[in-house]
Every structure is written in C-alpha cells, then in structure tokens.
Enzyme design. Sequence first.
Site, PDB file in Angstrom:
ATOM      1  CB  SER A  84      -7.421  -0.917   4.555  1.00 42.40           C
ATOM      2  OG  SER A  84      -8.452  -0.166   3.939  1.00 42.40           O
ATOM      3  CD  GLU A 115       0.888   6.435  -0.229  1.00 42.12           C
ATOM      4  OE1 GLU A 115       1.509   6.381  -1.314  1.00 42.12           O
ATOM      5  OE2 GLU A 115      -0.063   5.681   0.055  1.00 42.12           O
TER       6      GLU A 115
END
Length: 410
Positions: free
Chosen positions: A373, A179
């Site tokens: 996640s 990211e």
Amino acid sequence: MPRTFKIPQFYRSPIISTLKTARTAADPRKKDTSPSLLDFGYLRLWIPRNFGFCFGVENAVEIAYQAIADHPDRRLFMLSEMIHNPHVNNDLRRRGMQFLRSTMGEQLIPFSALVPEDIVIIPAFGTTLEIFAELEALGVDVRTYNTTCPFVEKVWRRSAQIGDKGYTVIIHGKRLHEESRATFSHAREHAPVIVIRDIAEANDLAKVIRGEEGRDYFFDRFADRYSNGFDPDRDLVHIGVVNQTTMLVTETQAVTGVLRRAIVNRYGPKDHFVDTSDTLCYATHENQEAVKVLLDRPLSLALVVGGYNSSNTSQIVSLCSEIVPTYFIRGADDIAGRNRIHHYDYAAKEVRTTVNWIPSDRPVSIALTSGASCPDMLMDEVIRKVVAFFEDTASFEQALAPYQNAPATA
C-alpha cells in the site's frame, strides 16, 4: 497484457519507475527474482524485484480518485481507510473525502448522517455483510465505488464453496483486522467460522481437534473468535483453512500443516480436510519471496517503508528483522538525520528512535523495500534523503545508467 491503472502522477517516482520499467521490459514474466542495485559508490541500495502497490491497491486508488473527479459537488465518504498508508489517506482527506469508521471499527461519523445522494466507497479490505446491508437500507449506493480487492473476494468465494460442502472455515488472520472481519462475516453465512492468529493458536486448536483438550478449553482459549453456535465437538471434524491475504505466506502454510496433521491423526486422511492454499494472495507471496532473495546479499541494514498499521508491510519487516537490523518507517520524514531515525517497533507496538543507525564501515549496503500500500514516490524520497548523507557518491544518472533504455528480451 496485464491491466494498467490510472494512478495519480504524484504517486509515481522517477527513480523507481526507471527500475520497474527496465525490469519489466527485460523480464515481463518475473522469472528473474534477483534484486536491483543502485550503486552510488560508498552507498549501495538493493531493491527487491517486487514491492509497492499491488493490483488490488492500484485498483482501489484508481476508483477513489475517479470518484472524486466524477462528483465534485457531492459528499464523498470512505467507509474506513482505503488502504493502510497515511500519505494516501491524508491526501484523500485534503480532497474532501470523509472517513466513516476507523480501522478498528470505531464509528467516526454515524451512518444516520448519510443521505442517498452521498457517495460511499468500500475500501480494498472489503466490509461485512451487516455494514453493507445497513448502508443499502439507507438508500446509499455502495456498489458503484466498491474497491474490494479481487483477491479478498476470492477468499470469500472459496469460503462459501467449502462451507456449502459442510466444512468449517478456519481463517488464519488478525481477528480485528478489517479484512478478517469482512471474511468472517461472509464465511459465517455458509459455515461455522473461527479465526486463529498464529502457529501457537494453531497448535492449541489442534489439541482440541485431536481430543487432547475439551470444550471448556476451546471456549476459554478462543473466546470472541468463533461464530455464534460454534460447537467444537461437531464443527472441528471437517475443516478448511483460508487466510487474510496479507499474512506471512510461510506461516499460513505452517498453520495449515498443523491443522491437517491433527485432522489426519484423529479421523484419517480422507474427506475431513480441504486444501485451500489457492487463497494465498499472489502479490503477498511475490513480495515476500523477493525479499528473501534480497536478504541473500551482504547487507548493513534494511529500510521498510509503509503504514505502521499495514499487515503486509509488517510481514516484510518480520522477514528482514530475522537477518539484518531493520527500520520500519512511514517515509523520508521519519529519517531525522544522518545519526537519528524514528521507526516503528511492530512487536512492541511503539515508535522508537535509534541513533547512529548508519554504520561507519564503507561501503554501506542497504536493503530498501515497501509494502503493497506504499506509493513509489515515498521510496523515491527515502532514496534521495539517504544518498544525501554520503559524500563523493555517484550521480543518480550514473546509478540508474544500467536501467536506462534497457533492452527487452524475447
């Protein structure tokens, strides 16, 4: 009404679904941040108000499995791990998904092996502009199944806005995280960029801003973390801070505070610092705040479930470790037995084995949570395995009774 996603049923958990359904019905706006209790008698499991799959992850999971269903006869590739959870990524592999790159950017399959008919899925972390352009130049469609998290894209937009106004973009994040690499790429199209990891690096950058350290110090201390042509004399006069969305919220706030004070000390309170606190991910913030409330309970230990390379999970581990013995596990298989547990020491970056991890005192109170996640079914499996270690416990029906058919509130 919040959007709902089509998540494969095997990621759902009967136990966790019961808790979440009851809590949502009673408190749809999440005003009550108190944890849920599963009371088995000698064992008490405390589960925070917010945990597990966030909006961005559910969106990515839905898109990936839909792509598999839509194209049974075409080759499917994930640019890299869709999310940082080995169970999800391994299931995608079993269904034929191939991975082009590792999480650290190592090329596993050359892009030159792709043909225009191939399906390439961009992961929830997004990707760099350079990789995006390279894939499009090969004629590959990278837009139809782009699972980039909307909150990551929000950071990109905010970076562009402040960059276009003449501010340097400072990213609070891990330089090699997917990211952060993506945000760095998008931001440098609009501004000089630098990535800083923590409060220590923020303090060192503040020395340069205040003029206490010079150019040589900057280029040595922050080597490989700034965009080409970065000039600390020019580019640290007007700054704004954005963040990797899975960082510890309080640390981002502290980093921002250090840099704001340095700018004010050098240049005064006006026009040299732009507030970008709105780039903090709501899910990261909610999960971390829920864990803090959970940690107010008397606890024997904490179990945190998630991928070892998951940044947001590591932040939860950090919070728990400050208060109570904490074990970072990928799932029930890491619990080797009543007396042995394999867990990841995030600080040391190694897997360790702890014996006699369940204390002898009764009752045992365990905080149980997971990263953004982590599928709920992994929490379910951990609960069932831990409960089996205790004798004369209440049944699952009894422990879940307070959450069965819970009435909704207005």
